[in-house]
Design an enzyme around this catalytic site. Structure first.
Site, PDB file in Angstrom:
ATOM      1  N   TRP A 108      39.229   4.203  60.486  1.00  0.00           N
ATOM      2  CA  TRP A 108      40.013   4.329  61.734  1.00  0.00           C
ATOM      3  C   TRP A 108      39.878   3.057  62.574  1.00  0.00           C
ATOM      4  CZ3 TRP A 108      43.154   8.121  63.969  1.00  0.00           C
ATOM      5  CH2 TRP A 108      43.176   9.381  63.343  1.00  0.00           C
ATOM      6  N   HIS A 159      41.986  -0.176  62.796  1.00  0.00           N
ATOM      7  CA  HIS A 159      43.314  -0.203  63.446  1.00  0.00           C
ATOM      8  C   HIS A 159      43.137  -0.669  64.882  1.00  0.00           C
ATOM      9  CE1 HIS A 159      45.465   1.631  60.033  1.00  0.00           C
ATOM     10  NE2 HIS A 159      44.240   2.063  59.760  1.00  0.00           N
ATOM     11  N   ARG A 160      43.376  -1.955  65.105  1.00  0.00           N
ATOM     12  CA  ARG A 160      43.004  -2.631  66.352  1.00  0.00           C
ATOM     13  C   ARG A 160      43.911  -2.311  67.519  1.00  0.00           C
ATOM     14  NH1 ARG A 160      43.549  -8.115  63.255  1.00  0.00           N
ATOM     15  NH2 ARG A 160      45.080  -6.733  62.284  1.00  0.00           N
ATOM     16  N   ARG A 162      48.105   5.434  56.421  1.00  0.00           N
ATOM     17  CA  ARG A 162      46.993   6.333  56.069  1.00  0.00           C
ATOM     18  C   ARG A 162      47.432   7.711  55.584  1.00  0.00           C
ATOM     19  NH1 ARG A 162      42.578   3.063  55.312  1.00  0.00           N
ATOM     20  NH2 ARG A 162      42.397   1.592  57.038  1.00  0.00           N
TER      21      ARG A 162
HETATM   22  C1  LIG Z   1      44.955   1.902  51.328  1.00  0.00           C
HETATM   23  C2  LIG Z   1      44.172   0.924  52.147  1.00  0.00           C
HETATM   24  C3  LIG Z   1      43.134   0.221  51.581  1.00  0.00           C
HETATM   25  C4  LIG Z   1      42.400  -0.699  52.335  1.00  0.00           C
HETATM   26  N1  LIG Z   1      41.367  -1.380  51.751  1.00  0.00           N
HETATM   27  C5  LIG Z   1      40.632  -2.266  52.468  1.00  0.00           C
HETATM   28  C6  LIG Z   1      39.551  -2.990  51.884  1.00  0.00           C
HETATM   29  O1  LIG Z   1      39.256  -2.842  50.719  1.00  0.00           O
HETATM   30  N2  LIG Z   1      38.846  -3.828  52.664  1.00  0.00           N
HETATM   31  C7  LIG Z   1      39.158  -4.035  53.988  1.00  0.00           C
HETATM   32  O2  LIG Z   1      38.507  -4.827  54.652  1.00  0.00           O
HETATM   33  N3  LIG Z   1      40.177  -3.372  54.582  1.00  0.00           N
HETATM   34  C8  LIG Z   1      40.917  -2.495  53.859  1.00  0.00           C
HETATM   35  N4  LIG Z   1      41.946  -1.805  54.463  1.00  0.00           N
HETATM   36  C9  LIG Z   1      42.187  -2.017  55.901  1.00  0.00           C
HETATM   37  C10 LIG Z   1      43.437  -2.873  56.137  1.00  0.00           C
HETATM   38  O3  LIG Z   1      43.252  -4.182  55.610  1.00  0.00           O
HETATM   39  C11 LIG Z   1      43.727  -2.977  57.648  1.00  0.00           C
HETATM   40  O4  LIG Z   1      42.637  -3.584  58.305  1.00  0.00           O
HETATM   41  C12 LIG Z   1      43.947  -1.621  58.279  1.00  0.00           C
HETATM   42  O5  LIG Z   1      44.827  -0.847  57.506  1.00  0.00           O
HETATM   43  C13 LIG Z   1      44.535  -1.807  59.682  1.00  0.00           C
HETATM   44  O6  LIG Z   1      45.855  -2.250  59.533  1.00  0.00           O
HETATM   45  P1  LIG Z   1      46.499  -3.230  60.586  1.00  0.00           P
HETATM   46  O7  LIG Z   1      45.741  -4.514  60.692  1.00  0.00           O
HETATM   47  O8  LIG Z   1      47.964  -3.312  60.247  1.00  0.00           O
HETATM   48  O9  LIG Z   1      46.356  -2.351  61.931  1.00  0.00           O
HETATM   49  P2  LIG Z   1      46.088  -2.821  63.409  1.00  0.00           P
HETATM   50  O10 LIG Z   1      44.781  -3.486  63.531  1.00  0.00           O
HETATM   51  O11 LIG Z   1      46.330  -1.596  64.262  1.00  0.00           O
HETATM   52  O12 LIG Z   1      47.178  -3.881  63.665  1.00  0.00           O
HETATM   53  C14 LIG Z   1      48.561  -3.529  63.669  1.00  0.00           C
HETATM   54  C15 LIG Z   1      49.358  -4.800  63.724  1.00  0.00           C
HETATM   55  O13 LIG Z   1      49.065  -5.430  64.982  1.00  0.00           O
HETATM   56  C16 LIG Z   1      48.951  -6.824  64.792  1.00  0.00           C
HETATM   57  N5  LIG Z   1      47.601  -7.255  65.204  1.00  0.00           N
HETATM   58  C17 LIG Z   1      46.589  -6.465  65.644  1.00  0.00           C
HETATM   59  N6  LIG Z   1      45.528  -7.205  65.972  1.00  0.00           N
HETATM   60  C18 LIG Z   1      45.857  -8.482  65.729  1.00  0.00           C
HETATM   61  C19 LIG Z   1      45.178  -9.714  65.830  1.00  0.00           C
HETATM   62  N7  LIG Z   1      43.925  -9.799  66.288  1.00  0.00           N
HETATM   63  N8  LIG Z   1      45.829 -10.830  65.466  1.00  0.00           N
HETATM   64  C20 LIG Z   1      47.086 -10.786  65.005  1.00  0.00           C
HETATM   65  N9  LIG Z   1      47.785  -9.645  64.876  1.00  0.00           N
HETATM   66  C21 LIG Z   1      47.187  -8.513  65.216  1.00  0.00           C
HETATM   67  C22 LIG Z   1      49.257  -7.108  63.337  1.00  0.00           C
HETATM   68  O14 LIG Z   1      50.630  -7.342  63.209  1.00  0.00           O
HETATM   69  C23 LIG Z   1      48.941  -5.814  62.660  1.00  0.00           C
HETATM   70  O15 LIG Z   1      49.654  -5.608  61.465  1.00  0.00           O
HETATM   71  C24 LIG Z   1      42.708  -0.903  53.711  1.00  0.00           C
HETATM   72  C25 LIG Z   1      43.757  -0.186  54.277  1.00  0.00           C
HETATM   73  C26 LIG Z   1      44.492   0.724  53.519  1.00  0.00           C
HETATM   74  C27 LIG Z   1      45.614   1.497  54.179  1.00  0.00           C
END
Ligand SMILES: Cc1cc2nc3c(=O)[nH]c(=O)nc-3n(C[C@H](O)[C@H](O)[C@H](O)COP(=O)(O)OP(=O)(O)OC[C@H]3O[C@@H](n4cnc5c(N)ncnc54)[C@H](O)[C@@H]3O)c2cc1C
Length: 220
Positions: free
Chosen positions: A72, A75-76, A181
């Site tokens: 969870w 998700h930043r 998710r």
């Molecule tokens: C099936 C699955 C497998 C995964 N496996 C792994 C793994 O093996 N290892 C691992 O480390 N992680 C893993 N993850 C985590 C994944 O890499 C993401 O960190 C996580 O899904 C959060 O996604 P997000 O960054 O799009 O979401 P959020 O952090 O909510 O960000 C949403 C969007 O906001 C923008 N954003 C937010 N913060 C910033 C920032 N600081 N700078 C620039 N843009 C930003 C980006 O556009 C981002 O796409 C997995 C995720 C899934 C769904």
């Protein structure tokens, strides 16, 4: 594990009004037909016009094992407040999967598949897990009884220890979460929680969610 609604702000009409402001028509009458028509236009192109969905918000309370909370917290775009293991005795409940959720990892690296293990293996695995929890919780209590602070004693607690947090997010970013998710590739336990969140989104923003679903659950 649970996902409980704590608070929410905004409706499908808020999404429509936020879009109508771009043509200075945000004071227009918002009939249900006009709101739905507008929301359909947000999803009409090859990319979702997601900005207006950034205005409604919800706060949920999530109860889950620590290994799920770690996912969870990746998700930043959410705001989080979690139980403090510095202040709270964490030796209570720990997560035991249902027997049918004890699974084996098969196939190739990265594209693993998960299959239920035979029932007798599941029973033994659950006994071993429960025993391991019991032992680490006893160690934790011993450390506390010797005057070691919770913030140090917690080092012996397992990833299956239950935690609890509040998460606040916009409808837009909740949809982005559900897209990632509530998906077959996601960890089973977070997928179940994403399903519960998606059900809440349907009760709070039925039109947006119906259109998102009709359009094949696009990425935002
Ligand atoms: C099936 C699955 C497998 C995964 N496996 C792994 C793994 O093996 N290892 C691992 O480390 N992680 C893993 N993850 C985590 C994944 O890499 C993401 O960190 C996580 O899904 C959060 O996604 P997000 O960054 O799009 O979401 P959020 O952090 O909510 O960000 C949403 C969007 O906001 C923008 N954003 C937010 N913060 C910033 C920032 N600081 N700078 C620039 N843009 C930003 C980006 O556009 C981002 O796409 C997995 C995720 C899934 C769904």
């Amino acid at each position: 594990m649970s996902v409980t609604l704590i608070d929410h702000m905004g409706t499908d009409e808020s999404v429509a009004r936020a879009a109508w402001v771009s043509t200075q028509r945000d004071d227009r009458e918002a009939t249900p037909e006009a709101v739905e028509r507008l929301i359909r236009t947000l999803f009409a192109g090859d990319r979702v016009h997601a900005g207006p969905m950034g205005h409604p918000h919800l706060t949920i309370c999530v109860e889950c094992p620590i290994f799920v909370s770690r996912e969870w917290f990746r998700h930043r775009t959410w705001s989080y407040s979690e139980i403090s293991t510095r202040y709270v005795d964490m030796s209570g409940e720990a997560y035991l999967p249902a027997p049918e959720d004890v699974r084996a990892q098969v196939g190739k690296r990265i594209s693993y598949q998960y299959e239920a293990v035979p029932p007798e293996i599941a029973t033994t695995a659950l006994d071993e897990m429960a025993g391991s929890y019991r032992r680490s919780h006893q160690d934790y209590q011993v450390l506390l009884s010797r005057g070691v602070a919770r913030e140090v004693a917690r080092n012996v607690l397992p990833l299956g220890t239950m935690t609890r947090f509040y998460g606040t997010v916009s409808l837009r970013n909740a949809l982005a979460f559900v897209y990632l998710r509530n998906h077959p590739a996601a960890l089973l336990e977070i997928r179940r929680e994403a399903e519960a969140l998606e059900a809440l989104l349907h009760t709070l923003w039925p039109v947006t969610m119906r259109v998102w679903t009709d359009k094949g659950r696009p990425a935002l």
